[in-house]
Design a protein around this motif. Structure first.
Motif, mmCIF file in Angstrom:
data_model
loop_
_atom_site.group_PDB
_atom_site.id
_atom_site.type_symbol
_atom_site.label_atom_id
_atom_site.label_comp_id
_atom_site.label_asym_id
_atom_site.label_seq_id
_atom_site.Cartn_x
_atom_site.Cartn_y
_atom_site.Cartn_z
ATOM 1 N N UNK A 21 -1.115 -42.025 2.917
ATOM 2 C CA UNK A 21 -1.815 -42.886 1.967
ATOM 3 C C UNK A 21 -2.603 -43.993 2.666
ATOM 4 N N UNK A 22 -2.156 -44.409 3.835
ATOM 5 C CA UNK A 22 -2.833 -45.503 4.539
ATOM 6 C C UNK A 22 -4.211 -45.054 5.016
ATOM 7 N N UNK A 23 -5.216 -45.864 4.747
ATOM 8 C CA UNK A 23 -6.583 -45.511 5.124
ATOM 9 C C UNK A 23 -6.795 -45.511 6.634
ATOM 10 N N UNK A 24 -6.183 -46.428 7.329
ATOM 11 C CA UNK A 24 -6.431 -46.565 8.767
ATOM 12 C C UNK A 24 -5.635 -45.579 9.612
ATOM 13 N N UNK A 25 -4.639 -44.923 9.055
ATOM 14 C CA UNK A 25 -3.809 -44.004 9.829
ATOM 15 C C UNK A 25 -4.456 -42.619 9.848
ATOM 16 N N UNK A 26 -4.953 -42.179 10.986
ATOM 17 C CA UNK A 26 -5.579 -40.856 11.049
ATOM 18 C C UNK A 26 -4.538 -39.745 11.046
ATOM 19 N N UNK A 27 -4.976 -38.557 10.685
ATOM 20 C CA UNK A 27 -4.085 -37.400 10.690
ATOM 21 C C UNK A 27 -3.540 -37.140 12.092
ATOM 22 N N UNK A 28 -4.297 -37.501 13.102
ATOM 23 C CA UNK A 28 -3.854 -37.306 14.480
ATOM 24 C C UNK A 28 -2.607 -38.146 14.793
ATOM 25 N N UNK A 29 -2.487 -39.321 14.188
ATOM 26 C CA UNK A 29 -1.299 -40.156 14.390
ATOM 27 C C UNK A 29 -0.079 -39.509 13.738
ATOM 28 N N UNK A 30 -0.271 -38.893 12.582
ATOM 29 C CA UNK A 30 0.828 -38.193 11.918
ATOM 30 C C UNK A 30 1.240 -36.979 12.756
ATOM 31 N N UNK A 31 0.257 -36.292 13.306
ATOM 32 C CA UNK A 31 0.556 -35.148 14.176
ATOM 33 C C UNK A 31 1.334 -35.602 15.409
ATOM 34 N N UNK A 32 0.939 -36.735 15.978
ATOM 35 C CA UNK A 32 1.604 -37.250 17.173
ATOM 36 C C UNK A 32 3.061 -37.603 16.890
ATOM 37 N N UNK A 33 3.331 -38.257 15.761
ATOM 38 C CA UNK A 33 4.692 -38.697 15.459
ATOM 39 C C UNK A 33 5.573 -37.587 14.900
ATOM 40 N N UNK A 34 5.002 -36.714 14.059
ATOM 41 C CA UNK A 34 5.826 -35.741 13.349
ATOM 42 C C UNK A 34 5.489 -34.287 13.655
ATOM 43 N N UNK A 35 4.400 -34.035 14.367
ATOM 44 C CA UNK A 35 4.027 -32.666 14.699
ATOM 45 C C UNK A 35 3.430 -31.893 13.538
ATOM 46 N N UNK A 36 2.918 -32.582 12.529
ATOM 47 C CA UNK A 36 2.333 -31.932 11.358
ATOM 48 C C UNK A 36 0.815 -31.882 11.468
ATOM 49 N N UNK A 37 0.241 -30.733 11.180
ATOM 50 C CA UNK A 37 -1.211 -30.614 11.151
ATOM 51 C C UNK A 37 -1.726 -31.226 9.855
ATOM 52 N N UNK A 38 -3.028 -31.374 9.761
ATOM 53 C CA UNK A 38 -3.627 -31.913 8.538
ATOM 54 C C UNK A 38 -3.279 -31.032 7.343
#
Length: 95
Positions: A21-38
């Motif tokens: 939901x956060x605008x500034x958090x890119x999908x790449x950061x989610x991938x880095x922390x949790x290993x999830x693709x977009x």
């Protein structure tokens, strides 16, 4: 999708949804922390949110240039608000 939800604790799932939901958090950061693709993040959001909330989130993500590093302005060097507490390894550090 059932396997995906079993991998994460409720706290981790909440954090993934919050980051999505956060605008500034890119999908790449989610991938880095949790290993999830977009695509995995989209599937998780669809499974966890009401349909109307999911539609609103998808519209927001499609029009948000900061969710994708390639579309992002080079002047943005951080992915979280300066007032947000420090996060390292998905654990909120104590002050």
């Amino acid at each position: 999708m059932a396997l995906l939800l079993k991998e994460f604790s409720p706290a981790e799932l909440d954090r993934i949804i919050e980051m999505a939901w956060e605008d500034r958090t890119p999908f790449e950061a989610i991938r880095h922390q949790f290993g999830l693709t977009e695509e995995s993040v989209k599937a998780t959001m669809k499974a966890q949110l009401k349909f109307s909330s999911y539609k609103r989130w998808r519209q927001r993500v499609e029009h948000c240039r900061t969710k994708h590093l390639k579309k992002r302005d080079d002047s943005i060097t951080r992915f979280r608000c300066s007032r947000q507490r420090a996060i390292s390894g998905n654990r909120i550090s104590k002050r």
